[in-house]
Design an enzyme around this catalytic site. Structure first.
Site: not given
Length: 279
Positions: A35, A37, A61, A105
């Site tokens: 996915c 992450d 990221c 995140c």
């Protein structure tokens, strides 16, 4: 290019507490490489029962790295009970904010913390309940998680939910169901009774001044009609000591005046807990 804050870039370029802990008290991995992450988070308690060490390993990221780094700093020094109250919004705020499309995140960080605490308490590695409805099969997001991010972050649309937990960002087959859940959460929030406003706590000086003003505006004019008066002698905690003057001094109805006029006015305009004594 994403508009990252200086603090996000600092935690991305110089991440804190990267690595592993030997024999951690709590450990969990959330997300998926497929996915885009994934985060492994772990912590170890000190002799005082507080989190003495926290480390992470992440694939993702800049905002994923920064959120994970920030989380480790936020939990160190806290008890487990204090740490589990950290929300994804607080992680984002710690970093000075995240772009809307990167809020997932911070949610991943909060999920990792929750799962690691669950692992610490139970030894189990999976915090998803068997009866959880998986709404977004592309990213494995449950109804409970959608409800949570909606409630905690005041979301109203599918696009916002996607930003926060990726649900609906794949094939799109779940988007109608996501909107139903969002509407249900917001409807329940709107129907819930508003919390009662807590009365503002007065300082001792403010309380005495309010007592004096109440006697001046609500009590003294009534007494003066019959040639009487009242004097504030002392305030000791919840006890207000007064003395009647003029025609009220020594009056056989003084106790009734105290209860029916003075005490009633102070209860209404200052504090129902006050008691009035005559000296």
């Amino acid at each position: 290019m994403w508009d990252y804050t200086d603090k996000v870039m600092d935690h991305f370029r110089h991440p804190r507490n990267v690595g592993t802990i030997e024999h951690p008290d709590g450990k969990a991995t959330v997300g998926s490489l497929a996915c885009g992450d994934a985060l492994t988070f772990m912590f170890k308690l000190g002799p005082d029962g507080r989190i003495a060490e926290a480390k992470f390993q992440t694939f993702g990221c800049a905002s994923a790295v920064a959120s994970s780094s920030a989380l480790t700093e936020m939990v160190i020094g806290k008890t487990v009970e204090e740490a589990e109250k950290i929300t994804n919004r607080e992680i984002a705020d710690y970093l000075g904010g995240l772009p809307d499309q990167k809020m997932h995140c911070s949610v991943m960080g909060r999920e990792a913390l929750e799962a690691a605490i669950h692992n610490y308490r139970t030894g189990e590695e999976n915090v998803v309940q068997v009866n959880d409805e998986i709404v977004c099969t592309c990213f494995g997001v449950s109804k409970a998680e959608i409800e949570r991010v909606t409630r905690e972050n005041h979301l109203h649309s599918v696009e916002e939910v996607t930003n926060f937990c990726k649900a609906g960002g794949g094939c799109g087959m779940c988007r109608d169901r996501i909107q139903e859940i969002v509407d249900e959460v917001n409807h329940a929030a709107a129907a819930a009774p508003a919390p009662e406003a807590q009365p503002k706590r007065l300082t001792t000086l403010q309380r005495i001044k309010l007592i004096e003003r109440t006697l001046e505006e609500q009590v003294r004019p009534v007494l003066k009609k019959d040639g009487g008066d009242v004097e504030l002698i002392d305030v000791d905690g919840d006890v207000v000591r007064i003395a009647f003057r003029g025609m009220c001094a020594g009056c056989r109805s003084a106790a009734l005046t105290r209860d029916n006029l003075v005490a009633k006015a102070l209860h209404e305009f200052v504090d129902p807990a006050l008691t009035v004594e005559m000296v």
